[in-house]
Every structure is written in C-alpha cells, then in structure tokens.
Design a protein around this motif. Structure first.
Motif, PDB file in Angstrom:
ATOM      1  N   GLU A  55       0.816  -1.215   0.000  1.00 18.22           N
ATOM      2  CA  GLU A  55       0.000   0.000   0.000  1.00 18.22           C
ATOM      3  C   GLU A  55       0.850   1.266   0.000  1.00 18.22           C
ATOM      4  O   GLU A  55       0.327   2.373  -0.090  1.00 18.22           O
ATOM      5  CB  GLU A  55      -0.927   0.028   1.223  1.00 18.22           C
ATOM      6  N   SER A  56       2.150   1.130   0.094  1.00 14.18           N
ATOM      7  CA  SER A  56       3.034   2.290   0.140  1.00 14.18           C
ATOM      8  C   SER A  56       2.857   3.144  -1.119  1.00 14.18           C
ATOM      9  O   SER A  56       2.815   2.623  -2.228  1.00 14.18           O
ATOM     10  CB  SER A  56       4.497   1.841   0.254  1.00 14.18           C
ATOM     11  N   PRO A  57       2.783   4.474  -0.942  1.00 12.85           N
ATOM     12  CA  PRO A  57       2.602   5.346  -2.109  1.00 12.85           C
ATOM     13  C   PRO A  57       3.848   5.438  -2.996  1.00 12.85           C
ATOM     14  O   PRO A  57       3.783   5.966  -4.094  1.00 12.85           O
ATOM     15  CB  PRO A  57       2.286   6.706  -1.482  1.00 12.85           C
ATOM     16  N   HIS A  58       4.973   4.896  -2.539  1.00 13.41           N
ATOM     17  CA  HIS A  58       6.214   4.981  -3.299  1.00 13.41           C
ATOM     18  C   HIS A  58       6.285   3.980  -4.455  1.00 13.41           C
ATOM     19  O   HIS A  58       7.181   4.066  -5.283  1.00 13.41           O
ATOM     20  CB  HIS A  58       7.419   4.760  -2.392  1.00 13.41           C
ATOM     21  N   PHE A  59       5.364   3.030  -4.485  1.00 15.22           N
ATOM     22  CA  PHE A  59       5.409   1.990  -5.514  1.00 15.22           C
ATOM     23  C   PHE A  59       4.185   2.083  -6.414  1.00 15.22           C
ATOM     24  O   PHE A  59       3.060   2.151  -5.928  1.00 15.22           O
ATOM     25  CB  PHE A  59       5.450   0.594  -4.877  1.00 15.22           C
ATOM     26  N   PRO A  60       4.383   2.042  -7.721  1.00 12.39           N
ATOM     27  CA  PRO A  60       3.217   2.031  -8.622  1.00 12.39           C
ATOM     28  C   PRO A  60       2.442   0.725  -8.470  1.00 12.39           C
ATOM     29  O   PRO A  60       3.002  -0.308  -8.071  1.00 12.39           O
ATOM     30  CB  PRO A  60       3.836   2.145 -10.012  1.00 12.39           C
ATOM     31  N   SER A  61       1.203   0.770  -8.768  1.00 14.95           N
ATOM     32  CA  SER A  61       0.348  -0.411  -8.678  1.00 14.95           C
ATOM     33  C   SER A  61       0.953  -1.551  -9.502  1.00 14.95           C
ATOM     34  O   SER A  61       1.362  -1.360 -10.648  1.00 14.95           O
ATOM     35  CB  SER A  61      -1.049  -0.065  -9.202  1.00 14.95           C
ATOM     36  N   GLY A  62       1.030  -2.741  -8.923  1.00 15.35           N
ATOM     37  CA  GLY A  62       1.546  -3.916  -9.605  1.00 15.35           C
ATOM     38  C   GLY A  62       3.059  -4.043  -9.593  1.00 15.35           C
ATOM     39  O   GLY A  62       3.595  -5.009 -10.128  1.00 15.35           O
ATOM     40  N   ALA A  63       3.774  -3.077  -8.987  1.00 17.24           N
ATOM     41  CA  ALA A  63       5.242  -3.141  -8.965  1.00 17.24           C
ATOM     42  C   ALA A  63       5.741  -4.236  -8.030  1.00 17.24           C
ATOM     43  O   ALA A  63       6.803  -4.807  -8.258  1.00 17.24           O
ATOM     44  CB  ALA A  63       5.828  -1.797  -8.532  1.00 17.24           C
ATOM     45  N   LEU A  64       4.986  -4.520  -6.994  1.00 16.93           N
ATOM     46  CA  LEU A  64       5.382  -5.565  -6.046  1.00 16.93           C
ATOM     47  C   LEU A  64       4.516  -6.796  -6.264  1.00 16.93           C
ATOM     48  O   LEU A  64       3.301  -6.691  -6.404  1.00 16.93           O
ATOM     49  CB  LEU A  64       5.209  -5.071  -4.597  1.00 16.93           C
ATOM     50  N   VAL A  65       5.162  -7.947  -6.313  1.00  8.61           N
ATOM     51  CA  VAL A  65       4.422  -9.194  -6.482  1.00  8.61           C
ATOM     52  C   VAL A  65       4.893 -10.184  -5.421  1.00  8.61           C
ATOM     53  O   VAL A  65       6.044 -10.146  -4.991  1.00  8.61           O
ATOM     54  CB  VAL A  65       4.634  -9.804  -7.889  1.00  8.61           C
ATOM     55  N   PRO A  66       4.022 -11.058  -4.973  1.00  9.10           N
ATOM     56  CA  PRO A  66       4.423 -12.055  -3.975  1.00  9.10           C
ATOM     57  C   PRO A  66       5.454 -13.024  -4.554  1.00  9.10           C
ATOM     58  O   PRO A  66       5.446 -13.308  -5.752  1.00  9.10           O
ATOM     59  CB  PRO A  66       3.124 -12.805  -3.657  1.00  9.10           C
TER      60      PRO A  66
END
Length: 136
Positions: A55-66
């Motif tokens: 949920e961090s605002p520093h990352f664009p949506s979909g930038a982090l994946v499990p």
C-alpha cells in the motif's frame, strides 16, 4: 562486564563467480542496550526494504508481487528475531560474556549477516599473542 560493542551489518552475494560483501552499516555502541537496539533496528530496516507494504505510495500499482511459497522469507525471519525476547536475552548474554554474536539468514541470492562483538574482547585477543611471545 564488557562496556563497548562493535556492530556490523553486511549483505553477501555472488558477482562474477566471486562472493562479495556489501557493508550495510557499522556502529560502535557505547552500551550493551544500544548494541542490541542497533542490531534490531538494522534487522527491521532490512526487512522493510525487502518486504515493503504494497500500500506504500512509493510503488506504482503492480510493482510488487508475492514470491513463491517455497522461497525463504528473510523479512519474516528478521522480524521474528527482533520480536523474540528470549533470543534477545541470549544475544545479550553472549555479548556480555565477551563472545562474538552472528545472526545470519539468506534467500536465493543474498546472505544477510548481523555481527556484534565486545571491543574489550577484541583488545584482549589482540594483546594475548604479544603477551605469550618469548623474550630470549
């Protein structure tokens, strides 16, 4: 009782077929309590950078994946270590006794190592060989 402690955090990986260490921080702690605090702080710092909140605002949506369920969960291991009162007491005991403490964990690519040792114990180890040298 040992009064001053040298603490290091290092990440190790392989580059060009060689094991390379990257220092992530060093601290000369004036007290045992500050040495333990610094080790926990660095472990938390590593965990947060390896596993930030999606949920961090520093990352664009979909930038982090499990990652895969079979992948070692270094952030969880580091957070567990920080929260474990018994393991913290054990580390404090070892350091107070003048012994080197090493906390290490790794994933597929990197080993993370936290080290702490008594400055007094280091001085005694360096002086011991000189004291044992023959004079004649």
């Amino acid at each position: 009782m040992h009064d001053e402690f040298l603490c290091h955090v290092t990440a190790y990986g392989v580059c060009d077929g060689r094991r390379i260490g990257v220092p992530l921080g060093t601290y000369r702690a004036p007290t045992l309590a500050l040495a333990l605090w610094w080790l926990r702080d660095r472990a938390s710092w590593i965990a947060e950078r390896l596993d930030p909140s999606p949920e961090s605002p520093h990352f664009p949506s979909g930038a982090l994946v499990p990652v895969a369920a079979s992948a070692p969960d270094v952030p969880e291991l580091l957070r567990d270590w920080c929260a474990d009162v018994e393991r913290q007491a054990s580390v404090a005991e070892e350091l107070a006794g003048g012994r080197l403490v090493r906390i290490a964990t790794s994933d597929d690519t990197t080993e993370y190592e936290l080290l702490a040792e008594s400055v007094d114990a280091l001085r005694m180890q360096r002086a011991a060989p000189a004291l044992a040298m023959p004079v004649a």
